[in-house]
Write a protein that holds these residues in place. Structure first.
Motif, PDB file in Angstrom:
ATOM      1  N   MET A  42      -2.166  10.215   4.561  1.00 27.38           N
ATOM      2  CA  MET A  42      -2.978   9.004   4.776  1.00 27.38           C
ATOM      3  C   MET A  42      -3.901   8.766   3.581  1.00 27.38           C
ATOM      4  SD  MET A  42      -2.268   6.968   7.086  1.00 27.38           S
ATOM      5  CE  MET A  42      -3.643   5.827   6.872  1.00 27.38           C
ATOM      6  N   THR A  43      -4.671   7.730   3.713  1.00 26.08           N
ATOM      7  CA  THR A  43      -5.522   7.304   2.604  1.00 26.08           C
ATOM      8  C   THR A  43      -6.563   8.356   2.265  1.00 26.08           C
ATOM      9  OG1 THR A  43      -5.315   5.128   3.559  1.00 26.08           O
ATOM     10  CG2 THR A  43      -6.894   5.374   1.762  1.00 26.08           C
ATOM     11  N   ARG A  44      -6.531   8.815   1.033  1.00 28.58           N
ATOM     12  CA  ARG A  44      -7.638   9.644   0.559  1.00 28.58           C
ATOM     13  C   ARG A  44      -8.745   8.701   0.152  1.00 28.58           C
ATOM     14  NH1 ARG A  44      -5.398  11.302  -4.002  1.00 28.58           N
ATOM     15  NH2 ARG A  44      -3.386  10.491  -3.383  1.00 28.58           N
ATOM     16  N   LYS A  66       0.376   8.931 -13.805  1.00 30.94           N
ATOM     17  CA  LYS A  66       1.747   8.466 -13.566  1.00 30.94           C
ATOM     18  C   LYS A  66       2.317   7.883 -14.843  1.00 30.94           C
ATOM     19  CE  LYS A  66       2.206   7.726  -8.713  1.00 30.94           C
ATOM     20  NZ  LYS A  66       2.680   6.854  -7.640  1.00 30.94           N
ATOM     21  N   ARG A 122      -4.523  13.260  -8.911  1.00 28.51           N
ATOM     22  CA  ARG A 122      -3.084  13.015  -8.799  1.00 28.51           C
ATOM     23  C   ARG A 122      -2.738  11.548  -9.023  1.00 28.51           C
ATOM     24  NH1 ARG A 122      -1.818  13.904  -3.604  1.00 28.51           N
ATOM     25  NH2 ARG A 122       0.360  13.545  -4.087  1.00 28.51           N
ATOM     26  N   GLU A 123      -3.379  10.934 -10.004  1.00 31.17           N
ATOM     27  CA  GLU A 123      -3.064   9.549 -10.338  1.00 31.17           C
ATOM     28  C   GLU A 123      -2.441   9.430 -11.727  1.00 31.17           C
ATOM     29  OE1 GLU A 123      -6.216   6.762  -9.629  1.00 31.17           O
ATOM     30  OE2 GLU A 123      -6.541   7.502  -7.600  1.00 31.17           O
ATOM     31  N   ARG A 133     -11.923   1.900 -11.662  1.00 33.68           N
ATOM     32  CA  ARG A 133     -11.129   0.779 -12.213  1.00 33.68           C
ATOM     33  C   ARG A 133     -12.027  -0.252 -12.898  1.00 33.68           C
ATOM     34  NH1 ARG A 133      -8.106   4.629 -10.086  1.00 33.68           N
ATOM     35  NH2 ARG A 133      -7.824   4.511  -7.836  1.00 33.68           N
ATOM     36  N   ASN A 171     -11.543   7.084  -1.863  1.00 34.80           N
ATOM     37  CA  ASN A 171     -12.046   7.067  -3.232  1.00 34.80           C
ATOM     38  C   ASN A 171     -13.391   6.343  -3.221  1.00 34.80           C
ATOM     39  OD1 ASN A 171     -12.601   6.715  -5.918  1.00 34.80           O
ATOM     40  ND2 ASN A 171     -10.788   5.496  -6.377  1.00 34.80           N
ATOM     41  N   ALA A 227     -14.144   3.448  -5.522  1.00 37.01           N
ATOM     42  CA  ALA A 227     -13.472   2.163  -5.346  1.00 37.01           C
ATOM     43  C   ALA A 227     -14.247   1.259  -4.398  1.00 37.01           C
ATOM     44  CB  ALA A 227     -12.054   2.382  -4.829  1.00 37.01           C
ATOM     45  N   ARG A 285     -11.817   6.308 -12.105  1.00 41.68           N
ATOM     46  CA  ARG A 285     -11.960   6.336 -10.648  1.00 41.68           C
ATOM     47  C   ARG A 285     -12.287   4.957 -10.086  1.00 41.68           C
ATOM     48  NH1 ARG A 285      -9.040   8.664  -9.169  1.00 41.68           N
ATOM     49  NH2 ARG A 285      -9.841   8.932  -7.070  1.00 41.68           N
TER      50      ARG A 285
END
Lengths: 365, 71
Positions: free
Chosen positions: A1-3, A84, A81-82, A225, A5, A8, A223
């Motif tokens: 599920m949603t971690r 990519k 873990r972002e 954006r 942040n 954000a 973190r």
């Protein structure tokens, strides 16, 4: 599920803007050029000079803040873990947009970050730059509404995603191997790196402070954006205030810190590393804003996305560095004395190329 | 069947733009949005909520994210 942040959230982006608002004026206090605590365009231009891509003796210094932005974002992306690795969304077009973004920003003398910091330092000319930025981003949103897209990016190898971060790490090693020298009288070379002895390139905060600030901001901006162009774009396109809240927090806090440090000097004339050509302050940033919008991020955000493994953003960064070299080698960049010899031509060509890219990449629904 | 939006590989602001278009144009009460990064997931969720839709599901599917939003 949603971690969750926390960065954000609205509070998160405001906090990040505020932290940058404290750190940038402090970097000036510790030695960075006036109203230039952080300027992504100016600092990439200085890096282009430091590695010898241009030989403008007053703007050559390997700015640790830029290296920190990418590496800080890389660390954050790895921890959460972002990271990519991705790429392949029109890299050549992004390279050209990077060149135009830089040559246009150097007509105004600053990226959106510096435009905000110039305003927070009392430089009224920044109002023209910010108005131009908003106008350019607005034109960009018209293209997006008509279906503009540079196409999808695809997953890439770990090595591809790490290319720009590794380049930045390599530059940091060079900075450690070849530090600035004492007692030099003219622009000089230490090992392979060029250094200024006068002008903005000779004004810098100590390595440790500059690098720590860069790493910290890179981490937080990844973190949250944080994006200056996105702040304006989302407001115009969606009436979303989220990113704008971060930008306004940066402006407000930097203003207060500048006043507290005695760095606030309101006016238009005689502002540091600035000129008073109203039209060109507006027009330069209009073209830059359009280039940022078409490329999907302000110069800072492109660095942070590069740290996340986005090699398309990395190509934009390299485009900006090449653009800086052209700007100084060809007399496109402004100076406090006014417009560069070929600055007007660069702005017109930059605008035409951006419009061409915009129209050529409209997708039919 | 939910209305589907595939925004994988697309850069800002396109995932949000496509989601907003789908919200305006769809006759269905549910939209499934696919994105490939965390920032887009946050942006799409925030945008949907600003339009009065709720995020009923938000899962990692392999390398991507699947967001289900409902009117």
């Amino acid at each position: 599920m949603t971690r969750k942040n926390i960065f954000a959230t609205l509070g998160g982006i405001v906090a990040v803007g505020a932290i940058i608002g404290v750190l940038a004026p402090l970097l000036q206090y510790y030695g960075n050029p006036a109203n230039m605590g952080i300027c992504v365009a100016c600092f990439e231009r200085d890096i282009a000079g430091a590695i010898g891509l241009h030989t403008a003796g007053v703007v050559q210094y390997l700015r640790p803040e830029i290296l920190g932005f990418v590496l800080g974002a890389l660390v954050a992306a790895l921890i959460f873990r972002e990271f990519k690795p991705s790429g392949g969304s029109a890299p050549m077009t992004r390279f050209v947009l990077g060149i135009i973004a830089m040559t246009s920003a150097l007509i105004f003398l600053g990226c959106p970050w510096r435009a905000i910091l110039r305003l927070a330092g009392g430089d009224g000319n920044a109002i023209l730059g910010l108005a131009g930025l908003a106008a350019g981003v607005w034109i960009g949103t018209l293209f997006f509404r008509k279906g503009y897209s540079l196409g999808r990016s695809y997953k890439q190898s770990m090595a591809t995603g790490l290319m720009l971060p590794l380049i930045m790490l390599g530059l940091l090693v060079l900075r450690l191997m070849f530090p600035p020298l004492e007692g030099m009288e003219a622009a000089y070379k230490s090992g392979v790196l060029f250094y200024s002895v006068q002008g903005p390139g000779a004004a810098y905060a100590p390595l440790g402070i500059a690098l720590a600030a860069g790493l910290g901001i890179g981490f937080l901006a990844q973190r949250s954006r944080f994006c200056t162009m996105g702040a304006i774009r989302d407001l115009i396109l969606f009436r979303h205030l989220h990113l704008m809240a971060g930008l306004l927090a940066l402006l407000a806090v930097a203003l207060v810190v500048n006043i507290a440090l005695g760095q606030f000097n309101p006016g238009f004339e005689g502002q540091p590393v600035a000129h008073t050509l109203y039209f060109w302050n507006f027009a330069g940033m209009l073209v830059a804003g359009l280039a940022f919008a078409l490329a999907g991020g302000c110069p800072g955000r492109q660095l942070f996305m590069s740290g996340e493994g986005n090699s398309d953003a990395g190509v934009f960064v390299i485009g900006m560095i090449i653009g800086a070299a052209l700007a100084h080698n060809w007399g496109l960049a402004s100076s406090p004395a006014g417009l560069g010899a070929n600055g007007a031509a660069a702005a017109v060509i930059g605008l035409l190329v951006c419009l061409g890219i915009g129209f050529a990449n409209l997708k039919k629904a | 069947m939910a209305h589907k939006v595939d925004a994988r590989g697309l850069a800002c602001p396109q995932p949000v733009l496509l989601t907003m278009e789908a919200i305006k144009s769809t006759s269905q009460s549910e939209i499934e949005v696919l994105v490939d990064n965390e920032a887009s997931r946050e942006n799409v969720s925030r945008a949907a909520q600003s339009q009065g839709w709720s995020v009923t599901q938000s899962d990692e599917v392999g390398e991507d994210f699947r967001i289900l939003i409902k009117k």
